[in-house]
Design a protein around this motif. Sequence first.
Motif, PDB file in Angstrom:
ATOM      1  N   ASP A  95       1.087  -1.233   0.026  1.00 45.91           N
ATOM      2  CA  ASP A  95      -0.016   0.053   0.015  1.00 45.91           C
ATOM      3  C   ASP A  95       0.745   1.258   0.153  1.00 45.91           C
ATOM      4  OD1 ASP A  95      -2.772  -1.103   0.181  1.00 45.91           O
ATOM      5  OD2 ASP A  95      -2.221  -1.595   2.186  1.00 45.91           O
ATOM      6  N   VAL A  96       0.376   2.229  -0.703  1.00 45.00           N
ATOM      7  CA  VAL A  96       1.052   3.623  -0.817  1.00 45.00           C
ATOM      8  C   VAL A  96       0.197   4.600  -0.179  1.00 45.00           C
ATOM      9  CG1 VAL A  96       2.168   5.546  -2.317  1.00 45.00           C
ATOM     10  CG2 VAL A  96       2.461   2.963  -2.765  1.00 45.00           C
ATOM     11  N   LEU A  97       0.801   4.988   0.755  1.00 39.15           N
ATOM     12  CA  LEU A  97      -0.176   6.127   1.427  1.00 39.15           C
ATOM     13  C   LEU A  97      -0.498   7.505   0.662  1.00 39.15           C
ATOM     14  CD1 LEU A  97       1.037   5.583   5.227  1.00 39.15           C
ATOM     15  CD2 LEU A  97      -0.859   4.648   4.032  1.00 39.15           C
ATOM     16  N   SER A  98       0.618   8.063   0.029  1.00 36.87           N
ATOM     17  CA  SER A  98       0.535   9.255  -0.508  1.00 36.87           C
ATOM     18  C   SER A  98       1.760   9.204  -1.801  1.00 36.87           C
ATOM     19  CB  SER A  98       0.669  10.461   0.307  1.00 36.87           C
ATOM     20  OG  SER A  98       0.321  11.607  -0.259  1.00 36.87           O
ATOM     21  N   ALA A  99       1.714  10.034  -2.408  1.00 39.67           N
ATOM     22  CA  ALA A  99       2.696  10.471  -3.487  1.00 39.67           C
ATOM     23  C   ALA A  99       2.677  11.982  -3.742  1.00 39.67           C
ATOM     24  CB  ALA A  99       2.394   9.754  -4.906  1.00 39.67           C
ATOM     25  N   ILE A 100       3.895  12.455  -3.828  1.00 36.92           N
ATOM     26  CA  ILE A 100       3.868  13.938  -4.202  1.00 36.92           C
ATOM     27  C   ILE A 100       5.047  14.203  -5.472  1.00 36.92           C
ATOM     28  CG2 ILE A 100       4.673  16.461  -3.197  1.00 36.92           C
ATOM     29  CD1 ILE A 100       3.867  14.940  -0.502  1.00 36.92           C
TER      30      ILE A 100
END
Length: 112
Positions: A95-100
């Motif tokens: 799972d990836v919580l966020s990307a910026i």
Amino acid sequence: MKKIEATIRSSKFDDVKEALHRIDIDYFTFFEVKGVGKEKTPEGFYRGAYYDLGSIPRIMLELVVPDDLVDKAVESILSSAKTGDIGDGKVFIYDVLSAIRIRTGEVGEAAL
């Protein structure tokens, strides 16, 4: 979003890359890595120097994809990397919580 890590045979990299491009995944990172597995490889000396023949060269792919592309991406990797022999590799999904995106500040799937 999910992060997919795949360790594959070096000889299958071009096939996997083309398979991912066919499903419009044109963004991923890859590394040349070495690993050890269940297959046994001999150790060796040549002209007085020790060679580690036990390390097996592989390619590790890392890609982050939207949830709706995970199954297609994994299937593309599996079908194009498989030879049926020991040492074909592994695929891990996180799972990836966020990307910026650093350049624009976009967040989440827009950053992909």
